[in-house]
Design an enzyme around this catalytic site. Sequence first.
Site, PDB file in Angstrom:
ATOM      1  NE  ARG A 299      -8.183  -0.951   1.114  1.00  0.00           N
ATOM      2  CZ  ARG A 299      -8.532  -0.318   2.227  1.00  0.00           C
ATOM      3  NH1 ARG A 299      -7.654   0.440   2.850  1.00  0.00           N
ATOM      4  NH2 ARG A 299      -9.737  -0.441   2.724  1.00  0.00           N
ATOM      5  CE1 TYR A 300      -1.484   0.765  -0.213  1.00  0.00           C
ATOM      6  CE2 TYR A 300      -2.589  -1.004   0.952  1.00  0.00           C
ATOM      7  CZ  TYR A 300      -2.303   0.334   0.805  1.00  0.00           C
ATOM      8  OH  TYR A 300      -2.843   1.233   1.673  1.00  0.00           O
ATOM      9  CG  MET A 301       1.386  -5.810  -7.494  1.00  0.00           C
ATOM     10  SD  MET A 301       2.766  -5.145  -8.433  1.00  0.00           S
ATOM     11  CE  MET A 301       1.934  -4.219  -9.687  1.00  0.00           C
TER      12      MET A 301
END
Length: 490
Positions: A357-359
Amino acid sequence: MQLTKDTEISTINRQMSDFSELSQILPLHQISKIKDILENENPLPKEKLASHLTMIILMANLASQKRKDVPVKRSTFLKYQRSISKTLQYDSSTKTVSFEYHLKDPSKLIKGLEDVVSPYRFVVGVHEKPDDVMSHLSAVHMRKEAGRKRDLGNKINDEITKIAETQETIWGFVGKTMDLIEARTTRPTTKAAYNLLLQATFMNCCRADDLKNTDIKTFEVIPDKHLGRMLRAFVPETKTGTRFVYFFPCKGRCDPLLALDSYLQWTDPIPKTRTTDEDARYDYQLLRNSLLGSYDGFISKQSDESIFKIPNGPKAHLGRHVTASYLSNNEMDKEATLYGNWSAAREEGVSRVAKARYMHTIEKSPPSYLFAFLSGFYNITAERACELVDPNSNPCEQDKNIPMISDIETLMARYGKNAEIIPMDVLVFLSSYARFKNNEGKEYKLQARSSRGVPDFPDNGRTALYNALTAAHVKRRKISIVVGRSIDTS
């Protein structure tokens, strides 16, 4: 009601203290502690023994999965410690320790424990919920509830869309929430903390936890071609490991620099809370842990806004979602992804949730036009050029005209213990900006302090100012002056 709340807080504080102490003990020493308890302590301290058992099991489990560098999280520890503690038994006649654990096949765990905690025997039962009618009904209940939650999610999205529709709607919403905080809070510390949480999460498009975990020692003044100067601080603990938060000049009421200035005047430095078995990578965090829950409770009770009346809807984390939607409405989807720490890209050393979901890569700094747009001083063209909304209100020109405070004792009095930790050039800029914007700067005159050797600086010369501050006070107290990335501690 208050007694129950105080008891819960006391329990949480005790658990955090116990976990911190336990985390200081090395794995092989944990085994020695277990043997010592079984041999010498009567009656058996179940909580204590369960804690040591839980820690070595979790450490061994991570190592067996080739995740040796992954720390044991406090939340995971508490979950399994409670399970072991409730079912723990010890038969001294047969030297047998028994308990239940969340495993389908505990045979490997039993063998491992008997190898390292010899000569004791272990009986590990499988901790399972009973498979009865109630469990089946609960499953049906959860499926139906999930459908209602989807409807609830759609309602939340609709409310966020309304707030993020235009510049007037988003900053009008923030302004009304600021009015609510001003009217309904009595303690200055609470007022300042709530305002900082509100304004900084909206202006940074960030999770409230990211703001909370900001390392206050890493504050630095950085130049910006559209706004003059701003503050930046490093966040060591996020969903993806690293990011920055920014505090920059703004045209309207929502100004994170003013909110930060007020907050630092009313609060002392907050020691970093330990959340894993590893030593914290930094000493002080920006917000206290309990603030997020306190803010959520305050907003849900006091605000009449529809978004805050939705059960389990976002409150402290609302700014992240609204600002991302607002940027998207203004064709800045990619900028929102970077700034808000969102993406589907994958990185090494992050959790599966984060990978999915994230970066956020620390080398990728948000573009200057993003800050220019959020500040309210500029309109952004399709080519990402910045045009002043009001030619008579130029933040770069205002920045040049800010008289810099040269009296270090004024700064020490203004920020208290924070001045011993936060770099002095940061506090010089922050205090000077706040005085200037609050119209104090117009009357604030920098006077030479010949007795201390501190001159005026009409040219706002940065290096000269910091060198003079250092020379004047180095004999009186130890102060860390940070200029850029070089640190000179006398």
